[in-house]
Enzyme design. Structure first.
Site, PDB file in Angstrom:
ATOM      1  CG  ASN A  72      -6.447  -0.709   1.272  1.00  0.00           C
ATOM      2  OD1 ASN A  72      -5.683  -0.345   0.343  1.00  0.00           O
ATOM      3  ND2 ASN A  72      -5.798  -1.142   2.369  1.00  0.00           N
ATOM      4  CG  HIS A 120      -3.087   3.725   1.838  1.00  0.00           C
ATOM      5  ND1 HIS A 120      -3.580   3.086   0.347  1.00  0.00           N
ATOM      6  CD2 HIS A 120      -3.057   2.704   2.535  1.00  0.00           C
ATOM      7  CE1 HIS A 120      -3.843   1.798   0.613  1.00  0.00           C
ATOM      8  NE2 HIS A 120      -3.392   1.637   1.974  1.00  0.00           N
ATOM      9  CB  CYS A 151      -1.137   0.195   1.153  1.00  0.00           C
ATOM     10  SG  CYS A 151      -2.040  -1.429   1.214  1.00  0.00           S
TER      11      CYS A 151
HETATM   12  N1  COA Z   1     -17.881  -7.523   9.954  1.00  0.00           N
HETATM   13  C1  COA Z   1     -18.297  -7.948  11.251  1.00  0.00           C
HETATM   14  N2  COA Z   1     -17.273  -8.093  12.312  1.00  0.00           N
HETATM   15  C2  COA Z   1     -15.934  -7.963  11.719  1.00  0.00           C
HETATM   16  C3  COA Z   1     -15.489  -7.923  10.673  1.00  0.00           C
HETATM   17  C4  COA Z   1     -16.576  -7.732   9.577  1.00  0.00           C
HETATM   18  N3  COA Z   1     -16.336  -7.507   8.371  1.00  0.00           N
HETATM   19  N4  COA Z   1     -14.300  -8.168  10.703  1.00  0.00           N
HETATM   20  C5  COA Z   1     -13.882  -8.092  11.835  1.00  0.00           C
HETATM   21  N5  COA Z   1     -14.930  -8.212  12.634  1.00  0.00           N
HETATM   22  C6  COA Z   1     -15.170  -8.406  14.347  1.00  0.00           C
HETATM   23  C7  COA Z   1     -13.887  -9.101  14.867  1.00  0.00           C
HETATM   24  O1  COA Z   1     -13.935 -10.521  14.465  1.00  0.00           O
HETATM   25  C8  COA Z   1     -14.002  -8.858  16.012  1.00  0.00           C
HETATM   26  O2  COA Z   1     -14.842  -9.783  16.996  1.00  0.00           O
HETATM   27  P1  COA Z   1     -14.408 -10.074  18.534  1.00  0.00           P
HETATM   28  O3  COA Z   1     -14.461  -8.857  19.200  1.00  0.00           O
HETATM   29  O4  COA Z   1     -15.804 -10.962  18.885  1.00  0.00           O
HETATM   30  O5  COA Z   1     -13.397 -11.031  18.071  1.00  0.00           O
HETATM   31  C9  COA Z   1     -14.343  -7.214  16.247  1.00  0.00           C
HETATM   32  O6  COA Z   1     -15.229  -7.427  14.790  1.00  0.00           O
HETATM   33  C10 COA Z   1     -13.621  -6.395  16.200  1.00  0.00           C
HETATM   34  O7  COA Z   1     -12.586  -6.871  15.650  1.00  0.00           O
HETATM   35  P2  COA Z   1     -11.206  -5.392  15.727  1.00  0.00           P
HETATM   36  O8  COA Z   1     -10.136  -5.861  14.983  1.00  0.00           O
HETATM   37  O9  COA Z   1     -10.848  -5.159  17.194  1.00  0.00           O
HETATM   38  O10 COA Z   1     -11.889  -3.944  15.235  1.00  0.00           O
HETATM   39  P3  COA Z   1     -11.247  -2.810  14.708  1.00  0.00           P
HETATM   40  O11 COA Z   1     -11.992  -1.690  15.298  1.00  0.00           O
HETATM   41  O12 COA Z   1      -9.806  -2.806  14.873  1.00  0.00           O
HETATM   42  O13 COA Z   1     -11.418  -2.583  13.192  1.00  0.00           O
HETATM   43  C11 COA Z   1     -10.103  -3.128  11.107  1.00  0.00           C
HETATM   44  C12 COA Z   1     -11.223  -3.715  12.364  1.00  0.00           C
HETATM   45  C13 COA Z   1      -9.754  -4.143  10.202  1.00  0.00           C
HETATM   46  C14 COA Z   1     -11.359  -2.380  10.366  1.00  0.00           C
HETATM   47  C15 COA Z   1      -9.252  -2.058  11.881  1.00  0.00           C
HETATM   48  O14 COA Z   1      -8.337  -2.549  12.383  1.00  0.00           O
HETATM   49  C16 COA Z   1      -8.419  -1.758  10.532  1.00  0.00           C
HETATM   50  O15 COA Z   1      -8.653  -1.066   9.662  1.00  0.00           O
HETATM   51  N6  COA Z   1      -6.868  -1.893  10.626  1.00  0.00           N
HETATM   52  C17 COA Z   1      -6.096  -1.544   9.600  1.00  0.00           C
HETATM   53  C18 COA Z   1      -6.280  -2.378   8.372  1.00  0.00           C
HETATM   54  C19 COA Z   1      -5.422  -1.691   7.448  1.00  0.00           C
HETATM   55  O16 COA Z   1      -5.309  -0.577   7.161  1.00  0.00           O
HETATM   56  N7  COA Z   1      -5.033  -2.392   6.657  1.00  0.00           N
HETATM   57  C20 COA Z   1      -4.085  -2.207   5.245  1.00  0.00           C
HETATM   58  C21 COA Z   1      -3.147  -1.482   5.456  1.00  0.00           C
HETATM   59  S1  COA Z   1      -2.659  -0.758   4.156  1.00  0.00           S
END
Ligand code: COA
Length: 322
Positions: free
Chosen positions: A279, A249, A114
């Site tokens: 993304n 990004h 990314c």
């Molecule tokens: N729908 C519903 N629930 C989901 C889900 C989805 N698509 N994806 C994950 N969950 C759940 C998880 O299983 C977790 O459940 P649990 O608490 O029962 O284990 C819960 O949601 C919370 O997950 P968490 O990872 O703590 O949430 P978050 O607030 O961190 O959001 C992301 C998750 C992935 C959106 C966030 O962490 C993020 O954007 N991270 C960076 C990703 C990124 O930028 N990647 C590329 C970099 S270039």
């Protein structure tokens, strides 16, 4: 010494649109969860027959048209991608042929996930500053849909396909002021596709997909993007109030908002496309840039801060007078 100026931008998104409501039928998720946690509402997905080079070609043609130059004036092609059409040749070589560029200019891919576009821009800028190139085509193009596990709700809701491109030209007037590129390979397992050509593909094929520890990636992204923004400002002796546009990004609206907050920028000074594109990895920054140039928001002479963060980890920024 010449500067590298952006003289044309272009982009392309595949026709097929996957709404959050479509994903509700595929995995255990909801439109509300995706919007609240990421800001994403929809994303574009390449057709089965469409490759990364197909997307790159369309974005590149738009950028070359906007630049008003002849394809054969291009003397370097750098493509940022993690999802090349094939193991080799590079997308850049395939693209050179598609664009009927017959001047034997160098063409190669850069892989920094990314952060790939910022990396490619840094390489292209160095070529122009060194006097080794005059017109450089820089493309970010991805078909991330091909490396997603469509049964994994943690990742499949986040990404989309697309391509963006710029043409850089050597100029006496300032363009790219500086680029700042970083990597820390010790974090490789937080965001990766762990199998591949040399390691081989696991029998289950599950490993050949994006795997991510989301909240850890999130925290690192926010911290490193703030650091590199400061680094770019300090290197150019600029105050954050002098930046006209942040072109980040597009991974997650919450990451974008956190970065904007650290720069004391209101969201109306930030180009946000994550709601419509998801993304798109290396394509996200040039896609956002092209959207804001074409709708008239970004104007000649304005100061832009581009920044990206991705697997590796890799991250970087570019400070530009457009
Ligand atoms: N729908 C519903 N629930 C989901 C889900 C989805 N698509 N994806 C994950 N969950 C759940 C998880 O299983 C977790 O459940 P649990 O608490 O029962 O284990 C819960 O949601 C919370 O997950 P968490 O990872 O703590 O949430 P978050 O607030 O961190 O959001 C992301 C998750 C992935 C959106 C966030 O962490 C993020 O954007 N991270 C960076 C990703 C990124 O930028 N990647 C590329 C970099 S270039």
């Amino acid at each position: 010494m010449k500067h590298a100026r952006i003289i044309g931008t272009g982009s392309y998104l595949p026709e097929k649109v996957l709404e959050n409501s479509d994903l509700e039928k595929m995995v255990d998720t909801t439109d509300q969860w995706i919007r609240e946690r990421t800001g994403i509402e929809r994303r574009h997905i390449a057709a089965d027959s469409e490759t990364t080079c197909d997307l790159a070609e369309k974005a590149a043609r738009n950028a070359i048209d906007a630049a008003g130059i002849n394809s054969n004036d291009i003397d370097l092609i750098v493509v940022a991608t993690t999802t090349a059409d094939c193991v080799f040749p590079s997308v850049a070589c395939l693209l050179q042929h598609r664009l009927k560029i017959t001047n034997a200019c160098p063409a190669f891919d850069v892989q920094a996930v990314c952060a790939g576009f910022v990396y490619a821009l840094g390489v292209a800028n160095t070529y122009i500053r060194a006097g080794s190139a005059t017109n450089v085509l820089v493309v970010g193009a991805e078909t991330f849909s091909r490396i997603l596990n469509w049964e994994d709700r943690n990742t499949c809701v986040l990404f989309g396909d697309g391509a963006g491109a710029v043409v850089l030209q050597a100029s006496d007037a300032p363009g790219i002021h500086s680029t700042h590129l970083h990597a820390d390979g010790s974090y490789s397992e937080l965001l990766h596709v762990p199998e591949g050509i040399s390691r081989g593909y696991a029998e289950m094929q599950q490993q050949a997909y994006v795997q991510m520890r989301g909240s850890e990636v999130f925290r690192m992204a926010v911290s490193k993007l703030a650091e590199v923004a400061d680094e770019a400002l300090i290197a150019n002796n600029l105050d954050k109030t002098e930046i006209d546009w942040l072109v980040p990004h597009q991974a997650n609206l919450r990451i974008i908002k956190a970065t904007a907050r650290k720069l004391s920028m209101t969201l109306d000074k930030v180009v946000v496309t994550v709601q419509d594109h998801g993304n798109t990895s290396a394509a996200s920054i040039p896609l956002a840039l092209d959207v804001a140039v074409r709708d008239g928001r970004i104007k000649t002479g304005e100061k832009l801060l581009l920044e990206g963060f991705g697997g590796g980890f890799t991250w970087g920024a570019a400070l530009i007078t457009f």
